[in-house]
Design a protein around this motif. Sequence first.
Motif, PDB file in Angstrom:
ATOM      1  N   LYS A  30      -8.330  -6.293   4.537  1.00 35.14           N
ATOM      2  CA  LYS A  30      -9.723  -6.152   4.119  1.00 35.14           C
ATOM      3  C   LYS A  30      -9.786  -6.333   2.615  1.00 35.14           C
ATOM      4  CE  LYS A  30     -11.199  -3.012   7.744  1.00 35.14           C
ATOM      5  NZ  LYS A  30     -10.201  -2.172   8.359  1.00 35.14           N
ATOM      6  N   VAL A  31     -10.691  -7.193   2.172  1.00 38.46           N
ATOM      7  CA  VAL A  31     -10.923  -7.416   0.749  1.00 38.46           C
ATOM      8  C   VAL A  31     -12.380  -7.030   0.495  1.00 38.46           C
ATOM      9  CG1 VAL A  31     -10.977  -9.114  -1.111  1.00 38.46           C
ATOM     10  CG2 VAL A  31      -9.219  -9.275   0.677  1.00 38.46           C
ATOM     11  N   ILE A  32     -12.565  -5.978  -0.322  1.00 38.05           N
ATOM     12  CA  ILE A  32     -13.904  -5.435  -0.556  1.00 38.05           C
ATOM     13  C   ILE A  32     -14.225  -5.515  -2.042  1.00 38.05           C
ATOM     14  CG2 ILE A  32     -15.392  -3.411  -0.244  1.00 38.05           C
ATOM     15  CD1 ILE A  32     -13.056  -2.548   1.823  1.00 38.05           C
ATOM     16  N   PRO A  33     -15.034  -6.521  -2.427  1.00 38.74           N
ATOM     17  CA  PRO A  33     -15.407  -6.625  -3.839  1.00 38.74           C
ATOM     18  C   PRO A  33     -16.407  -5.526  -4.213  1.00 38.74           C
ATOM     19  CG  PRO A  33     -16.189  -8.542  -2.582  1.00 38.74           C
ATOM     20  CD  PRO A  33     -15.556  -7.595  -1.623  1.00 38.74           C
ATOM     21  N   THR A  37     -13.957  -3.306  -9.557  1.00 37.97           N
ATOM     22  CA  THR A  37     -12.626  -3.624  -9.038  1.00 37.97           C
ATOM     23  C   THR A  37     -12.724  -4.111  -7.590  1.00 37.97           C
ATOM     24  OG1 THR A  37     -11.671  -1.870 -10.394  1.00 37.97           O
ATOM     25  CG2 THR A  37     -10.334  -2.661  -8.585  1.00 37.97           C
ATOM     26  N   THR A  38     -11.931  -5.102  -7.245  1.00 40.49           N
ATOM     27  CA  THR A  38     -11.849  -5.544  -5.857  1.00 40.49           C
ATOM     28  C   THR A  38     -10.820  -4.678  -5.150  1.00 40.49           C
ATOM     29  OG1 THR A  38     -12.430  -7.796  -6.466  1.00 40.49           O
ATOM     30  CG2 THR A  38     -11.351  -7.493  -4.340  1.00 40.49           C
ATOM     31  N   LYS A  39     -11.252  -4.029  -4.082  1.00 41.98           N
ATOM     32  CA  LYS A  39     -10.355  -3.154  -3.323  1.00 41.98           C
ATOM     33  C   LYS A  39      -9.771  -3.929  -2.152  1.00 41.98           C
ATOM     34  CE  LYS A  39     -12.834   0.895  -4.724  1.00 41.98           C
ATOM     35  NZ  LYS A  39     -13.644   2.029  -4.407  1.00 41.98           N
ATOM     36  N   ILE A  40      -8.464  -3.808  -2.008  1.00 39.68           N
ATOM     37  CA  ILE A  40      -7.746  -4.506  -0.948  1.00 39.68           C
ATOM     38  C   ILE A  40      -7.051  -3.468  -0.083  1.00 39.68           C
ATOM     39  CG2 ILE A  40      -5.940  -6.183  -0.402  1.00 39.68           C
ATOM     40  CD1 ILE A  40      -6.407  -7.235  -3.342  1.00 39.68           C
ATOM     41  N   SER A  41      -7.200  -3.615   1.214  1.00 42.59           N
ATOM     42  CA  SER A  41      -6.530  -2.743   2.166  1.00 42.59           C
ATOM     43  C   SER A  41      -5.770  -3.630   3.142  1.00 42.59           C
ATOM     44  CB  SER A  41      -7.575  -1.900   2.903  1.00 42.59           C
ATOM     45  OG  SER A  41      -6.980  -1.193   3.948  1.00 42.59           O
ATOM     46  N   ALA A  42      -4.490  -3.368   3.301  1.00 37.80           N
ATOM     47  CA  ALA A  42      -3.670  -4.173   4.203  1.00 37.80           C
ATOM     48  C   ALA A  42      -2.765  -3.255   5.018  1.00 37.80           C
ATOM     49  CB  ALA A  42      -2.829  -5.171   3.424  1.00 37.80           C
ATOM     50  N   ARG A  68      -0.297 -12.627  -4.796  1.00 37.81           N
ATOM     51  CA  ARG A  68      -0.858 -13.723  -3.993  1.00 37.81           C
ATOM     52  C   ARG A  68      -2.369 -13.548  -3.836  1.00 37.81           C
ATOM     53  NH1 ARG A  68       0.719 -17.202   0.288  1.00 37.81           N
ATOM     54  NH2 ARG A  68       2.457 -17.628  -1.080  1.00 37.81           N
ATOM     55  N   LEU A  69      -2.795 -12.336  -3.502  1.00 36.47           N
ATOM     56  CA  LEU A  69      -4.227 -12.067  -3.339  1.00 36.47           C
ATOM     57  C   LEU A  69      -4.977 -12.201  -4.665  1.00 36.47           C
ATOM     58  CD1 LEU A  69      -4.069  -9.231  -0.719  1.00 36.47           C
ATOM     59  CD2 LEU A  69      -5.412 -11.325  -0.499  1.00 36.47           C
ATOM     60  N   GLU A  70      -4.375 -11.731  -5.738  1.00 31.86           N
ATOM     61  CA  GLU A  70      -5.028 -11.880  -7.044  1.00 31.86           C
ATOM     62  C   GLU A  70      -5.212 -13.351  -7.394  1.00 31.86           C
ATOM     63  OE1 GLU A  70      -3.753  -7.710  -9.218  1.00 31.86           O
ATOM     64  OE2 GLU A  70      -2.485  -9.473  -9.532  1.00 31.86           O
ATOM     65  N   ALA A  71      -4.244 -14.189  -7.057  1.00 35.86           N
ATOM     66  CA  ALA A  71      -4.372 -15.630  -7.296  1.00 35.86           C
ATOM     67  C   ALA A  71      -5.480 -16.228  -6.423  1.00 35.86           C
ATOM     68  CB  ALA A  71      -3.045 -16.331  -7.033  1.00 35.86           C
ATOM     69  N   LEU A  72      -5.523 -15.816  -5.155  1.00 36.62           N
ATOM     70  CA  LEU A  72      -6.569 -16.320  -4.252  1.00 36.62           C
ATOM     71  C   LEU A  72      -7.956 -15.863  -4.691  1.00 36.62           C
ATOM     72  CD1 LEU A  72      -4.779 -15.677  -0.832  1.00 36.62           C
ATOM     73  CD2 LEU A  72      -5.329 -17.917  -1.811  1.00 36.62           C
ATOM     74  N   MET A  80      -4.889  -2.123  -4.559  1.00 38.87           N
ATOM     75  CA  MET A  80      -4.453  -2.443  -3.205  1.00 38.87           C
ATOM     76  C   MET A  80      -3.737  -1.262  -2.575  1.00 38.87           C
ATOM     77  SD  MET A  80      -2.168  -5.614  -1.938  1.00 38.87           S
ATOM     78  CE  MET A  80      -1.101  -5.483  -0.547  1.00 38.87           C
ATOM     79  N   GLU A  81      -4.105  -0.989  -1.340  1.00 37.56           N
ATOM     80  CA  GLU A  81      -3.423   0.020  -0.535  1.00 37.56           C
ATOM     81  C   GLU A  81      -2.762  -0.714   0.628  1.00 37.56           C
ATOM     82  OE1 GLU A  81      -4.436   4.233   1.603  1.00 37.56           O
ATOM     83  OE2 GLU A  81      -5.906   2.631   1.843  1.00 37.56           O
TER      84      GLU A  81
END
Length: 157
Positions: A30-33, A37-42, A68-72, A80-81
């Motif tokens: 999940k990528v939640i802008p 801050t953009t919050k990432i949950s994986a 990788r996600l920061e580049a995308l 990120m969690e």
Amino acid sequence: MEYTSYKNIKYYKECAALVEGLGFKLVDLKVIPSKTTTKISAMIASSDPKVNIGVNDCAKVHRLLLPRLEALLGTDDTSMELTSPGVEHNIKNAAEFSVFTGRNVRVWDKTVTDWVGGKILSSDENSVTLEKEDGTSVTVTYENIAKAKFIYTIEEA
């Protein structure tokens, strides 16, 4: 229970390839802008259903997945969690059944109003097939599943 194809989850394909290269499977992303801050949950799982994920495994994947996600995303303003499913994981997306093939689960089948448990043999966009303890198999369609969760057994610990 709903089936959301992994193809429809943004950035999943790019991230799943990286995670699989490390010997794991990407269960959820999940990528939640937000404003700042953009919050990432994986969530990751072991490729082997008999092996559980540890903190070192999560750290190893986190170190490669976050850049990788920061580049995308085109930003490094992220948090990120990264987690493992845990021993009593509740399956929320029916697509997860394919990731957990070989794992013991139980599903609440609305047609029999009871739990049906077994090892995941196979799954597709419509149903999951479980091997019950007596060796027989049962197929349950996702529309008939109210809940699904891992069956914790001592041998998986």
